[in-house]
Design a protein around this motif. Structure first.
Motif, PDB file in Angstrom:
ATOM      1  N   ARG A 375       7.184 -33.714  43.070  1.00 45.72           N
ATOM      2  CA  ARG A 375       7.718 -33.171  44.321  1.00 45.72           C
ATOM      3  C   ARG A 375       8.847 -32.174  44.120  1.00 45.72           C
ATOM      4  O   ARG A 375       9.487 -31.745  45.070  1.00 45.72           O
ATOM      5  CB  ARG A 375       8.184 -34.283  45.282  1.00 45.72           C
ATOM      6  CG  ARG A 375       8.187 -33.768  46.733  1.00 45.72           C
ATOM      7  CD  ARG A 375       8.703 -34.752  47.756  1.00 45.72           C
ATOM      8  NE  ARG A 375       8.849 -34.072  49.036  1.00 45.72           N
ATOM      9  CZ  ARG A 375       9.158 -34.667  50.167  1.00 45.72           C
ATOM     10  NH1 ARG A 375       9.378 -35.961  50.202  1.00 45.72           N
ATOM     11  NH2 ARG A 375       9.264 -33.980  51.277  1.00 45.72           N
ATOM     12  N   LEU A 376       9.144 -31.798  42.901  1.00 45.64           N
ATOM     13  CA  LEU A 376      10.208 -30.813  42.713  1.00 45.64           C
ATOM     14  C   LEU A 376       9.599 -29.458  42.376  1.00 45.64           C
ATOM     15  O   LEU A 376       8.764 -29.362  41.480  1.00 45.64           O
ATOM     16  CB  LEU A 376      11.150 -31.259  41.594  1.00 45.64           C
ATOM     17  CG  LEU A 376      11.980 -32.493  41.937  1.00 45.64           C
ATOM     18  CD1 LEU A 376      12.712 -32.998  40.704  1.00 45.64           C
ATOM     19  CD2 LEU A 376      12.961 -32.178  43.059  1.00 45.64           C
ATOM     20  N   SER A 434       6.194 -24.702  50.228  1.00 41.09           N
ATOM     21  CA  SER A 434       5.241 -25.124  51.260  1.00 41.09           C
ATOM     22  C   SER A 434       4.600 -26.451  50.867  1.00 41.09           C
ATOM     23  O   SER A 434       4.119 -27.190  51.715  1.00 41.09           O
ATOM     24  CB  SER A 434       4.181 -24.041  51.478  1.00 41.09           C
ATOM     25  OG  SER A 434       3.193 -24.096  50.461  1.00 41.09           O
ATOM     26  N   ILE A 435       4.586 -26.754  49.600  1.00 36.44           N
ATOM     27  CA  ILE A 435       4.003 -28.019  49.144  1.00 36.44           C
ATOM     28  C   ILE A 435       5.045 -29.136  49.146  1.00 36.44           C
ATOM     29  O   ILE A 435       4.772 -30.257  49.570  1.00 36.44           O
ATOM     30  CB  ILE A 435       3.416 -27.844  47.720  1.00 36.44           C
ATOM     31  CG1 ILE A 435       2.257 -26.845  47.752  1.00 36.44           C
ATOM     32  CG2 ILE A 435       2.954 -29.185  47.151  1.00 36.44           C
ATOM     33  CD1 ILE A 435       1.788 -26.402  46.377  1.00 36.44           C
ATOM     34  N   THR A 436       6.262 -28.815  48.684  1.00 36.29           N
ATOM     35  CA  THR A 436       7.246 -29.884  48.480  1.00 36.29           C
ATOM     36  C   THR A 436       8.180 -30.091  49.667  1.00 36.29           C
ATOM     37  O   THR A 436       8.740 -31.159  49.829  1.00 36.29           O
ATOM     38  CB  THR A 436       8.154 -29.564  47.275  1.00 36.29           C
ATOM     39  OG1 THR A 436       8.894 -28.365  47.556  1.00 36.29           O
ATOM     40  CG2 THR A 436       7.332 -29.373  46.013  1.00 36.29           C
ATOM     41  N   GLY A 437       8.352 -29.072  50.501  1.00 37.02           N
ATOM     42  CA  GLY A 437       9.463 -29.080  51.443  1.00 37.02           C
ATOM     43  C   GLY A 437      10.695 -28.543  50.720  1.00 37.02           C
ATOM     44  O   GLY A 437      10.676 -28.377  49.501  1.00 37.02           O
ATOM     45  N   VAL A 438      11.750 -28.256  51.466  1.00 37.35           N
ATOM     46  CA  VAL A 438      12.947 -27.661  50.858  1.00 37.35           C
ATOM     47  C   VAL A 438      13.859 -28.760  50.331  1.00 37.35           C
ATOM     48  O   VAL A 438      14.345 -29.588  51.094  1.00 37.35           O
ATOM     49  CB  VAL A 438      13.720 -26.802  51.887  1.00 37.35           C
ATOM     50  CG1 VAL A 438      14.937 -26.155  51.240  1.00 37.35           C
ATOM     51  CG2 VAL A 438      12.797 -25.732  52.469  1.00 37.35           C
TER      52      VAL A 438
END
Lengths: 467, 89, 286
Positions: A375-376, A434-438
């Protein structure tokens, strides 16, 4: 000539004149199987000395007992090229008062040879040694192959102590010879062979790593560098190994014969040599048994010092002759600066090693990394720690696209022409987000626990304490 | 929706999350994550949203996150809640 | 033209693989809610795939979901979730009859209406893997929404009670029958996966054979197979050269008012011309 054999480590350290505040150096060819650093510091502790500086080319999880030696005051300073495991965690949490100095594989011999890093006693782990102090890494129960990282230490330290578990009649040719060595100690074991080298370095089966590797190889081909005489360095990481394997197929198909392969050597690089795809291997460190066997038997597989490999202080390190290097990253930012020292929370998990040396020297420095890891996002606005400056990095290859440093417009054109998925590093950043979120920035703000030196000795960044 | 039994969804594999729900008279949420520093708040927000969407007011919910993307995390929370309520399987 | 050279199966309950499904270069991804998911995880997989479909970037990759077969009540729950998530196509396992395909069509229309998607938005790929299904493949291929048929050789040979071999003699009838039914209906014929993930040579042989008898693409169970399968279903440079020469000769013939032209000493008749144009189209040349 008198025999240099001494009965025990403790006695040897006494003979070497070990005293408070001295600098002891170590090298990491025994990697996570090394018993010499721990054994030496245990002996130093039993002699009651304190305030030592440990200048180790790398520190691994096996060196966990070093934490106790720091707590007790036996050791008060560290200078390394790389560290991971409990000692790195301890440093990150502020366990040592003096900031750790991080150098590169080329910066370390440069600073030793220039006198910036004076060594009182170089401790050399020697898989084989004779009574005169001739040493080699290619034979013995703890064979590790090259001793490249120990050579500057042996040449420049005031005293050189070899530690072996395989005393033999005569070592010839020697990697480090008797003219440099003051004493030899025999111990039961210098390390655990299982942690020193693996049997063979396994090709990854992770399909994402294979995608990145294929893009990397195709990008290298598109760059035009894959021609007769090409030289390259690939690491031992999964995607690097796979990229090397694709390169081998391409070279065979194109009928290209390279000049040399370099760096940490694996069985996969040995295959390049055996299949005639390169003429030489320059080896500072062996990663597996195949590489150890090859360096012992094949004269085209050449042991080189870290200084010859990468030092900017010599009249011409081998990295300057590199065409292509494949590198990793824990983070890379919009300016192509690369972090291999810390994770995204600022915790120390590695170090430059030869990263910035080869990036600076090679015509094409390719960073290969998954765009998202746990997720990073790998592409960040600004790296937590600058290990390698962005102006020495040419390409970022991820599984979702390739970014070319804007400094290389002609390279971008070549990759576009080859039909590769080229985009700007900003676009890659957007895809990642767009995949992980900010993610919330978690840059640590504590006191400085590490100083990152660039290969020429200039300060490139600081590492802060994490809570 | 009322949580009537303990239920688990997801796994401890990387890129996944393990979510456990248990009946309780109040709402309590516990989050453990390998990316807590970067995404701790976002994870909590997502958990709360799924609870609200399924009209669950009270339960004990724990998340052990191994780097799950938000869509995965929400899926695991929803699955655990549906498993924990009456009538499902 | 939507290409289906390579359709990659991805287990529906594995978040890591679901997230990365789009990076391997497959023309389509089949998120699997059926055989790749344990019985007690069907709900978890369904919800995960629904969520992932809604948010993950898959640039140009067809998103197909294999739902559970119609003999299990959960197929309707699968359908609902997948339509809501935004899938492009549904793959129906154990497709056997026209009646089933019609029932699926109605269920899809209902679901599309409920979640506010356009009626007929989703395509259907029928997975034919039973003797009845093979015999009814003509009926299945011509049903509404069906845009492709996939042969499932593992289940089929199990039903036939014969071992599955690398050469595939035992499925040659089924392959031929399916290709014929698909082509007659103007839909994609997709070949059964090659299951030995390490035998690259065997894979290439198998896929070239499938192409030679008329298949448009192949399903795969390993991301490592994508590149080889795409390549096998893409015209080679030589084939492209030939096709360009044919089209050139036709155009020149037309200008010169000639009735018949030949290329390399062979007459270019209508089927040859059609084949040349199709070849060019497969690599994006008009």
């Amino acid at each position: 000539m008198r025999d240099k054999m001494i009965g025990s480590l403790k006695e040897a350290l006494k003979v070497m004149g070990l005293a408070d505040g001295m600098t002891l150096s170590f090298h990491h060819h025994l990697r996570n199987g090394d018993a010499v650093l721990n054994g030496t510091l245990d002996a130093a502790f039993s002699l009651g000395v304190s305030g030592l500086t440990v200048a180790a080319s790398s520190i691994f999880p096996v060196h966990a007992p070093l934490v106790e030696h720091i707590r007790k005051g036996t050791v008060s300073r560290l200078e390394v090229n790389y560290m991971s495991g409990p000692v790195a965690d301890f440093v990150s949490r502020g366990g040592i008062a003096e900031p750790v100095i991080f150098r590169t594989h080329g910066g370390r011999p440069r600073s030793i040879e220039s006198g910036e890093l004076p060594i009182d006693i170089a401790v050399v782990a020697a898989p084989s040694a004779d009574g005169r102090g001739n040493l080699t890494g290619t034979k013995g129960p703890s064979a590790c192959g090259s001793l490249g990282y120990a050579m500057a230490d042996a040449r420049c330290a005031k005293r050189v102590l070899a530690v072996t578990d395989n005393p033999v009649d005569r070592v010839a040719p020697a990697s480090i010879d008797q003219s440099l060595v003051d004493a030899v100690v025999t111990v039961d074991s210098i390390g655990d062979p299982a942690g020193i080298v693996s049997g063979t370095t396994r090709m990854p089966r992770d399909p994402v790593a294979l995608v990145m590797a294929r893009y990397a190889a195709m990008a290298i081909k598109a760059s035009g560098l894959l021609a007769d005489g090409v030289s390259f360095q690939t690491g031992a990481g999964g995607a690097s190994l796979a990229a090397a394997s694709y390169l081998r197929d391409m070279m065979r198909d194109l009928g290209v014969v390279g000049s040399f392969g370099m760096g940490g050597i694996t069985s996969h690089m040995v295959r390049f040599l055996r299949e005639g795809l390169v003429k030489r291997l320059y080896d500072v460190q062996c990663f597996d048994l195949e590489a150890v066997k090859s360096i012992a038997e094949d004269e085209r597989h050449v042991e080189v010092s870290a200084s010859l490999y990468a030092s900017p202080g010599t009249k011409g390190p081998l990295v300057d002759d590199l065409d292509v290097v494949i590198l990793g990253a824990t983070e890379i930012d919009l300016d192509f600066n690369v972090n291999v020292h810390t994770d995204s929370s600022g915790r120390i998990i590695g170090g430059s090693g030869g990263h910035s040396d080869t990036a600076a020297g090679a015509k094409l420095a390719v960073v290969v990394a998954p765009l998202v890891r746990s997720r990073l996002p790998i592409v960040v606005d600004r790296v937590t720690t600058v290990s390698t400056p962005g102006d020495t990095v040419d390409l970022l290859v991820t599984e979702r696209g390739i970014a070319v440093n804007p400094r290389r417009p002609e390279l971008r054109e070549a990759l576009d022409r080859a039909g590769l998925p080229v985009m700007s590093i900003r676009e890659l950043r957007e895809i990642a987000l767009s995949i992980t979120g900010v993610p919330r920035s978690s840059r640590p703000k504590g006191r400085t626990v590490g100083i990152v030196e660039y290969r020429d000795g200039s300060l490139i960044d600081r590492i802060s304490e994490v809570s | 929706m009322k949580i009537l039994r303990m239920a688990v969804a997801g796994s401890m594999e990387s890129n996944d999350a393990m979510v456990t729900v248990e009946p309780s008279n109040e709402l309590s949420v516990e989050i453990e994550s390998v990316v807590k520093a970067q995404f701790g708040d976002a994870i909590e927000r997502s958990v709360m949203e799924v609870l609200k969407n399924l009209s669950v007011d009270s339960c004990t919910l724990s998340v052990k996150d191994r780097g799950a993307l938000d869509c995965t995390l929400r899926a695991r929370v929803e699955t655990a809640l549906l498993r924990g309520c009456e009538g499902v399987r | 033209m939507k290409r289906r050279r390579s359709l990659l199966f991805v287990p529906g309950n594995n978040p890591g693989m679901v997230a990365n499904a789009g990076v391997f270069g497959a023309d389509g991804v089949i998120f699997d809610l059926e055989d790749a998911v344990a019985q007690d995880q069907k709900d978890g997989a369904r919800i995960l795939v629904r969520n992932a479909l809604a948010v993950l970037p898959m640039k140009g990759c067809e998103r197909i979901v294999r739902i559970n077969s119609m003999d299990r009540p959960i197929w309707l729950e699968d359908l609902e979730a997948v339509v809501a998530g935004g899938a492009d196509s549904i793959m129906l396992p154990k497709a056997q009859s026209r009646a089933e395909m019609e029932e699926l069509d109605r269920a899809l229309s209902d679901a599309e209406k409920r979640v506010g998607r356009e009626e007929g938005a989703l395509d259907v790929i029928a997975l034919v893997e039973t003797p009845t299904g093979v015999e009814n493949s003509g009926d299945i291929a011509t049903a509404r929404r069906v845009s492709g048929m996939l042969l499932g050789a593992e289940d089929l040979t199990a039903a036939l009670g014969v071992p599955r071999t690398v050469d595939g003699e035992e499925i040659s009838y089924a392959r031929g029958r399916m290709v014929m039914a698909a082509k007659a209906a103007g839909i994609d014929a997709i070949d059964t996966p090659f299951t030995d993930t390490d035998d690259m040579e065997g894979l290439v042989k198998d896929v070239l054979f499938a192409r030679s008898i008329g298949f448009d693409g192949k399903a795969l169970i390993s991301p490592r197979h994508v590149e080889a399968v795409n390549r096998a279903f893409t015209p080679t440079d030589g084939e492209m050269e030939w096709a360009r020469a044919v089209v050139r000769a036709l155009e020149e013939g037309e200008r010169a008012g000639k009735g018949a032209v030949s290329v390399g000493g062979k007459m270019v008749d209508a089927p040859v011309a059609a084949r040349a144009r199709k070849t060019l189209a497969m690599r994006g040349e008009a």
